[in-house]
Design a protein around this motif. Structure first.
Motif, short mmCIF file in Angstrom:
data_model
loop_
_atom_site.label_atom_id
_atom_site.label_comp_id
_atom_site.label_asym_id
_atom_site.label_seq_id
_atom_site.Cartn_x
_atom_site.Cartn_y
_atom_site.Cartn_z
N GLY A 64 -2.21 -5.78 1.37
CA GLY A 64 -1.36 -4.61 1.23
C GLY A 64 -1.84 -3.64 0.16
N ARG A 103 8.30 3.73 -0.49
CA ARG A 103 7.48 2.96 0.45
C ARG A 103 8.43 2.26 1.41
N ARG A 104 8.28 2.52 2.69
CA ARG A 104 9.24 2.03 3.68
C ARG A 104 8.88 0.67 4.25
N ARG A 105 7.66 0.24 4.05
CA ARG A 105 7.25 -1.10 4.47
C ARG A 105 5.92 -1.43 3.80
N ALA A 106 5.50 -2.67 3.92
CA ALA A 106 4.18 -3.04 3.42
C ALA A 106 3.11 -2.26 4.17
N VAL A 146 5.46 6.35 6.37
CA VAL A 146 5.67 5.01 5.82
C VAL A 146 5.63 4.99 4.30
N TRP A 147 5.11 6.06 3.71
CA TRP A 147 5.04 6.18 2.24
C TRP A 147 5.09 7.66 1.91
N PRO A 239 8.52 -4.92 -0.47
CA PRO A 239 7.79 -4.08 0.50
C PRO A 239 8.45 -2.73 0.75
N ALA A 240 9.78 -2.70 0.90
CA ALA A 240 10.50 -1.45 1.11
C ALA A 240 11.22 -1.10 -0.19
N ASP A 288 17.87 0.22 3.83
CA ASP A 288 17.55 0.79 5.15
C ASP A 288 16.19 1.48 5.02
N PRO A 289 15.10 0.84 5.45
CA PRO A 289 13.77 1.44 5.27
C PRO A 289 13.62 2.80 5.90
#
Length: 301
Positions: A64, A103-106, A146-147, A239-240, A288-289
């Motif tokens: 990541g 950051r919404r996910r890895a 995603v970021w 991650p999120a 909530d991502p």
């Protein structure tokens, strides 16, 4: 929108910005309708990423991207915009005052991303004019964000408001207990050179005492984004996540600083109970991502 095949080299952009700075005279009400720069398919250099992780204290060998690394990817695009002739604020003297990161996910280091940067607005500030620079990373060309980050940069100049009515004194805010110190870091004089090598940001104020003195600093100072990265590496992030940081005072190199945190807020400050705060911030997980952070960040500036 302007599409680029790759991110530009930072050195010529910093030189151009320095050469044009004396000819720019920022003033109240400055406006900027700049372009959005996009790299449609960006691949991460994993060797450079590994060097960045080591310099900033992140764990190496994972798949990541560290939470702050997309800022490094987007910084050359931001400099291309802010070093341009049509950008009204001088690059020399522009101060990075804060950053918000979501950051919404890895983010896998092996994926391809679409990278874009634009200046969202120029806004009046009590000390001059503030620029908000937005960086976005999409999962693939045309995919979801995603970021994302918003960096604020301040150009100090006369605002023309000194003769106006005096503002009432702000209400005193209750004092908080100092955050507990978790670690002390002894920073070598080469921190700026090491971070400059992995980020490409070789601003002379970070490299050597002699070049830093030309800009009014007694010694070289650490990059603000290195201090934030080092703090977030020590703090840890899910991650999120949403992270906010305020840059409050430069970190002189070499030197010793204390990292403090209560699990949500964090600070980098001088050693001792009354040490000067250099960076302060907050980390909040995203419930909530796809939506806003679980809790709005606090600003300590």
């Amino acid at each position: 929108m302007t599409a680029l095949r790759s991110t530009p080299s930072l050195g010529p952009l910093l030189a151009r910005g320095a050469l044009l700075s004396p000819f720019k005279r920022p003033r109240p009400g400055a406006a900027f309708a700049g372009d959005r720069l996009v790299v449609p398919e960006l691949r991460v250099d994993v060797d450079r990423l590994s060097c960045y992780e080591r310099v900033c204290g992140f764990a190496t060998g994972g798949d990541g991207l560290p939470i702050t690394y997309p800022h490094v990817l987007g910084f050359p695009l931001a400099m291309r915009i802010m070093s341009g002739r049509d950008f009204p604020l001088p690059l020399l003297g522009l101060v990075h005052t804060s950053i918000d990161i979501t950051r919404r996910r890895a983010l896998a280091s092996t994926d391809a991303y679409e990278l874009s940067v634009h200046v969202a607005e120029l806004a009046p500030h009590r000390r001059g004019t503030q620029a908000s620079v937005v960086t976005e990373l999409r999962a693939r060309p045309g995919g979801a964000v995603v970021w994302e980050s918003t960096s604020t940069y301040l150009a100090r100049h006369r605002t023309g408001t000194s003769a106006g009515p005096r503002e009432p004194a702000p209400e005193p805010t209750p004092e908080r207990e100092p955050l507990p110190v978790l670690d002390e870091w002894r920073l070598g004089g080469d921190v700026g050179r090491r971070y400059g090598a992995v980020s490409g940001d070789r601003n002379p104020i970070h490299l050597h005492p002699l070049t830093a003195r030309l800009f009014g600093f007694p010694r070289a100072i650490a990059h603000g984004m290195w201090t934030v990265a080092r703090c977030l590496a020590a703090h840890g992030t899910p991650p999120a996540v949403h992270a906010h940081a305020d840059f409050r005072a430069p970190v002189l190199l070499p030197g010793t600083v204390a990292f403090a945190s209560d699990g949500e807020r964090f600070e980098l400050r001088g050693t001792g109970r009354a040490g000067r705060v250099h960076v302060s911030g907050r980390v909040d997980p995203l419930t909530d991502p796809g939506g806003p952070p679980a809790q709005e960040p606090s600003s300590f500036s």
